[in-house]
Design a protein around this motif. Structure first.
Motif, short mmCIF file in Angstrom:
data_model
loop_
_atom_site.label_atom_id
_atom_site.label_comp_id
_atom_site.label_asym_id
_atom_site.label_seq_id
_atom_site.Cartn_x
_atom_site.Cartn_y
_atom_site.Cartn_z
N GLU A 156 66.40 31.47 46.67
CA GLU A 156 66.77 30.31 45.86
C GLU A 156 66.09 29.03 46.35
O GLU A 156 65.90 28.10 45.58
N ALA A 176 62.85 28.57 44.81
CA ALA A 176 63.12 28.33 43.38
C ALA A 176 63.41 26.86 43.12
O ALA A 176 62.93 26.27 42.16
N VAL A 177 64.19 26.23 44.03
CA VAL A 177 64.45 24.79 43.89
C VAL A 177 63.15 24.00 44.05
O VAL A 177 62.87 23.06 43.30
N SER A 232 61.09 24.18 41.00
CA SER A 232 61.68 23.37 39.94
C SER A 232 61.22 21.92 40.08
O SER A 232 60.93 21.25 39.08
N PHE A 269 57.71 21.65 38.78
CA PHE A 269 57.72 21.62 37.31
C PHE A 269 58.11 20.23 36.81
O PHE A 269 57.55 19.73 35.84
N LEU A 270 59.10 19.60 37.49
CA LEU A 270 59.53 18.26 37.09
C LEU A 270 58.38 17.28 37.21
O LEU A 270 58.20 16.42 36.34
N THR A 319 59.19 20.61 30.78
CA THR A 319 60.64 20.72 30.56
C THR A 319 61.06 22.12 30.16
O THR A 319 61.96 22.70 30.76
N LEU A 327 60.80 24.56 32.87
CA LEU A 327 61.85 24.37 33.88
C LEU A 327 63.15 25.01 33.42
O LEU A 327 63.79 25.75 34.18
N PHE A 336 62.86 28.70 33.45
CA PHE A 336 62.81 29.19 34.84
C PHE A 336 64.21 29.26 35.45
O PHE A 336 64.54 30.22 36.14
N ILE A 337 65.01 28.21 35.19
CA ILE A 337 66.37 28.21 35.75
C ILE A 337 67.16 29.40 35.20
O ILE A 337 67.80 30.15 35.95
N THR A 354 65.79 32.65 36.75
CA THR A 354 66.19 32.85 38.16
C THR A 354 67.63 33.31 38.25
O THR A 354 67.94 34.19 39.07
#
Lengths: 86, 223
Positions: free
Chosen positions: A39, A42-43, A46, A49-50, A55, A58, A61-62, A65
């Motif tokens: 995780e 993964a953060v 993210s 991506f931001l 968008t 992102l 992806f959330i 995951t």
């Protein structure tokens, strides 16, 4: 102002540290710990991506995951109930 | 020489090299872990890390192209992990001869709401997904179908339904292809082509849920 570089490099550091933690971190012999460690990168991604303003990517992806974590934990629990070597 | 169009902002161009370096580094760390690890389940978890390295590579492009490439990458990765974990589990099941519940939970979900709510929630999700259409709508409608199946599992799902889902999914794929052909061959009918492609990919993604059902066909209680 919104500093893009802070977000980008925080994301990069989180991704690298998180992937090292997943590979050789403490307690990764336990597959549950290893799954939870994924995780952290993964953060990190993210945040990357931001930075690029992706968008839809992102959001997808959330969701992906979350589903991947569910699938992996289900596999871990089922394999353990069968008495497999983990 | 690197060719960069003018529409790409200088910040994205400046961040390209560090992003690629981070991507290579993460990929190498993940591959190192895979080469050291012996257990198949651990290797499966580590492929996630390599996938993240791949995502950084694609994201570094920083345009709409990157976004449109990340979405199918994520869905393919999801299906891949699902399929490989199913293979691992069925292999272990054959080896040890034991059978385990489809969805192992510490609690017994014998709740009243699971009998009454699934149809309502699934209809709302599928209707909203159909309204959105395209990729996102497909994902939402797929979640609706999956939720319905998971909560109705207790009562039993007819195995024929799954084969029907797989068949419709294949036809939707053809619809999507025809939509693209129309866009290129008859550009004056672009609206028809767009709608065919949007709803084809919507049905296709929504019925990805059928994949789980087809794989678990023998484990569902048949009517």
């Amino acid at each position: 102002m919104f500093d893009v570089y802070v977000w980008f490099y925080t994301g990069c550091i989180l991704v690298i540290v998180g992937s090292i933690a997943t590979v050789i971190g403490p307690g990764v012999k336990d597959p549950v710990v290893r799954t939870i460690n994924t995780e952290i990168p993964a953060v990190g991604i993210s945040m990357i991506f931001l930075t690029y303003n992706h968008t839809i990517a992102l959001v997808t992806f959330i969701a992906a995951t979350a589903i991947v974590t569910l699938i992996l934990l289900r596999a871990v629990v089922r394999l353990e109930e069968m008495g497999a070597e983990l | 020489m690197i060719l960069v169009p003018d529409v790409v902002s200088p910040i994205v161009v400046g961040l390209y090299a560090p992003a690629i370096i981070v991507g290579i580094l993460v990929g190498l760390i993940g591959l190192f872990g895979i080469s050291v690890e012996k257990n198949d389940l651990h290797v499966l978890i580590l492929t996630d890390i390599v996938g993240i390295g791949m995502l950084i590579f694609v994201a570094a492009v920083g345009t709409d192209l990157a976004e449109s490439l990340i979405l199918p990458g994520l869905v393919v990765e999801l299906a891949e992990i699902l399929a490989i974990s199913e293979i691992l589990m069925s292999r272990e099941m054959r080896k040890s001869g034991k059978t385990v519940e489809l969805i192992p939970t510490p609690l017994h979900f014998n709740l009243e709401i699971l009998q009454t709510a699934p149809v309502f929630l699934a209809i709302i999700l599928i209707a909203y997904g159909a309204f959105l259409s395209g990729f996102t709508g497909g994902a939402i409608a797929g979640a609706g179908i999956l939720f319905y199946v998971m909560s109705i599992k207790v009562r039993g799902v007819p195995s024929g339904v799954w084969e029907g889902l797989a068949g419709v999914s294949g036809m939707a794929w053809c619809l999507w292809l025809v939509g693209f052909l129309v866009l290129f061959v008859f550009p004056q009918y672009w609206l028809l082509g767009l709608m065919l492609a949007a709803f084809g990919v919507f049905i296709k993604v929504a019925f990805k849920a059928g994949l789980i059902g087809v794989m678990n066909r023998e484990e569902f209680k048949k009517e």
